[in-house]
Design an enzyme around this catalytic site. Structure first.
Site, PDB file in Angstrom:
ATOM      1  CB  SER A  46       8.945  81.488 -69.079  1.00 20.53           C
ATOM      2  OG  SER A  46       9.909  80.892 -68.253  1.00 20.53           O
ATOM      3  CE  LYS A  47       2.564  79.808 -63.103  1.00 15.20           C
ATOM      4  NZ  LYS A  47       1.839  81.036 -63.121  1.00 15.20           N
ATOM      5  NE  ARG A  48      10.290  76.559 -67.835  1.00 20.95           N
ATOM      6  CZ  ARG A  48      10.819  76.889 -68.987  1.00 20.95           C
ATOM      7  NH1 ARG A  48      12.122  76.942 -69.131  1.00 20.95           N
ATOM      8  NH2 ARG A  48      10.060  77.191 -70.021  1.00 20.95           N
ATOM      9  CD  GLN A  49      12.721  83.279 -66.938  1.00 15.49           C
ATOM     10  OE1 GLN A  49      11.802  84.060 -67.091  1.00 15.49           O
ATOM     11  NE2 GLN A  49      13.407  82.798 -67.941  1.00 15.49           N
ATOM     12  N   GLY A  50       9.757  82.771 -62.141  1.00 17.28           N
ATOM     13  CA  GLY A  50       9.055  83.466 -61.066  1.00 17.28           C
ATOM     14  C   GLY A  50       7.760  84.077 -61.545  1.00 17.28           C
TER      15      GLY A  50
END
Ligand code: GLU
Length: 496
Positions: free
Chosen positions: A260-264
């Site tokens: 997901s976007k949260r991890q980069g």
């Protein structure tokens, strides 16, 4: 044999996720391997999620990745265009088609009008939640009369159309990756097929389009596996043959969670901007969830086409391992010519304020040698500034190893000998760079590590790095003189 026709059917909700690129890639590989057709269809029936410019982004991302297709949506001369005999390929242009089949389902009593308000549905869901039941439509409108429903519609009431799934019935289908899958209809909702805005839901549109576009294999992410029984039922209800389903394992991060976007970085655009090469990203992504029989890991698209089969796609999630991606990408960086890598890296140099575009153009040969000097050590192009920055600006010797090298007894003599050599030339050319170390060795009698390490430390501030002769050439006479002067501060007779 029937011609293979596969499709990639993204929703235009932003940039292309790398999981999406992998789905597109597998479709592409399968189509090309079987001399079939690959179609790009845009699924934009969820108007609330539509993002301007997303179609262009999708098309451009596929183009960049070198994944071409035969029919569907293209972007040419600044415009979205469609090509092929099965269009339109953008779902919002096919509303009449869906309506026709929704009406057919209603007539066949395989679907029904539902007038439940949002408040009622929320209330039902809340009650189910309190009772610990799985939230689901309670079938309130399911038994209503069709005539009555038509009157309510004529009176302007809002409605949706729902699928009338038979109760407690097993629906079974074969998945090329999962094998036989059976789901009982009691576990499935009476899916909305057409929303109150007249747009079909994904489930209705996907079945109609896959059928009308002659799709033989539906290759998509496994998040759609639970929806497939509804699709299978719709095929039967409409009297159509269902395609072969192929559900691909989700692309996971190292903690086995969805990427997901949260991890980069998650979008193809992110990877492109960081300087991954299309060959590297394609090759690596192909391996996330698939492996060829011969265990080969480095493959061109042509080689992947030759080797690709669904029976070697894994059931469990594919782990996205950045280190492995970097390893694969490094391979392709080495395969590219230095000129190409230099061109592709220029933007990173400018962004890092190491050189301006004009400087790069003016000193092109020098710049290409700069890139050649670090090319072998690169995994991603955005690493270029970090790798070359020691050649720019003032040298700061911070590394303990470098300081240690400079404290050797022989170092002042080496520095002097180097300066003397520099005094003999107007400018540092390749000839000088290639021979100067030998000359210093001759003049001082110092050789091997005793010679090379301190010189490297003095002019680069580091004990490791690219070839010394390249560093010497790239720095040039004035910079070498100033760095040698500075390095004196670290030699023994001064520090003592
Ligand atoms: N529009 C769906 C998506 O973006 C496509 C799913 C499918 O391929 O059927 O995931």
């Amino acid at each position: 044999m029937e011609e293979v026709r596969v499709r990639f059917a993204p929703s235009p909700t932003g940039f292309l996720h790398i999981g999406g690129l992998r789905t597109a890639l597998y479709n592409y590989l399968y189509a090309r391997k079987n001399n079939g057709k690959f179609i790009l269809r845009i699924e934009d029936t969820d108007r609330t999620r539509f993002v301007d410019g997303a179609i262009e982004n999708l098309v451009n991302a596929l183009k960049w990745a070198g994944i071409d297709y035969d029919e569907g949506v293209f972007f040419e001369n600044g415009e979205v265009v469609e090509k092929g005999e099965y269009g339109p390929y953008i779902q919002s242009k096919r509303l009449d088609i869906y309506k026709k089949y929704v009406d057919e389902l209603i007539e066949k009593d395989m679907a029904y009008y539902c007038f439940c308000t949002k408040e009622r549905l929320d209330h039902v869901r809340e009650e189910q939640r309190i009772k610990g039941q799985v939230p689901k439509y309670d079938g309130f409108c399911r038994g209503g009369s069709l005539d009555e429903a038509k009157k309510r519609i004529a009176n302007g009431e809002d409605y949706v159309v729902r699928l009338k799934l038979p109760r407690n019935t097993n629906i079974t289908f074969e998945d090329a990756v999962r094998g036989k899958v059976t789901i009982n209809t009691d576990e499935i909702d009476d899916q909305v097929l057409m929303k109150s805005d007249g747009f079909p839901t994904y489930h209705m549109a996907v079945v109609v389009d896959d059928h009308l576009m002659g799709i033989t294999h539906v290759v998509r992410g496994e998040e759609w596996l639970p929806s497939t029984p509804k699709h299978v039922f719709l095929y039967e209800a409409l009297g159509w043959k269902a395609p072969q389903f192929v559900h691909l394992p989700t692309v996971l991060n190292k903690d086995r969670k969805k990427l997901s976007k949260r991890q980069g970085d998650v979008s193809v655009e992110d990877f492109r901007q960081r300087g991954y090469l299309p060959e590297g990203l394609d090759n690596y992504l192909a391996l996330v969830g698939w492996s060829p029989e011969d265990g080969e890991e480095i493959m061109t698209l042509e080689q992947m086409i030759e080797k690709f089969t669904f029976d070697r796609v894994g059931k469990s999630g594919g782990i996205f391992d950045k280190e492995k991606l970097n390893w694969v990408n490094a391979h392709y960086i080495k395969e590219y010519s230095t000129e190409e890598i230099a061109k592709l890296s220029a933007a990173y140099m400018v962004e890092a304020n190491l050189m301006t575009e004009e400087e790069i153009n003016k000193k092109w040969d020098w710049y290409v040698l700069l890139i050649e000097t670090v090319k072998e050590s690169l995994s991603v192009l955005c690493e270029v500034p970090e790798k070359v920055k020691f050649l720019f600006g003032d040298l700061d010797i911070t590394e303990d190893d470098a300081k240690e090298e400079l404290s050797g007894e022989q170092v002042p003599q080496l520095i002097e000998a180097f300066k003397e050599q520099l005094d003999t030339v107007e400018e540092v050319d390749l000839e000088f760079a290639n021979t100067v170390m030998k000359k210093i060795q001759k003049a001082t009698g110092i050789k091997g590590k005793q010679l090379f390490m301190p010189v490297r430390a003095a002019i680069s501030g580091n004990v490791h790095g690219p070839e010394l002769k390249n560093i010497i050439y790239l720095l040039g006479k004035n910079e070498l003189l100033s760095r040698l002067e500075k390095a004196k501060n670290y030699t023994k007779n001064i520090t003592e």
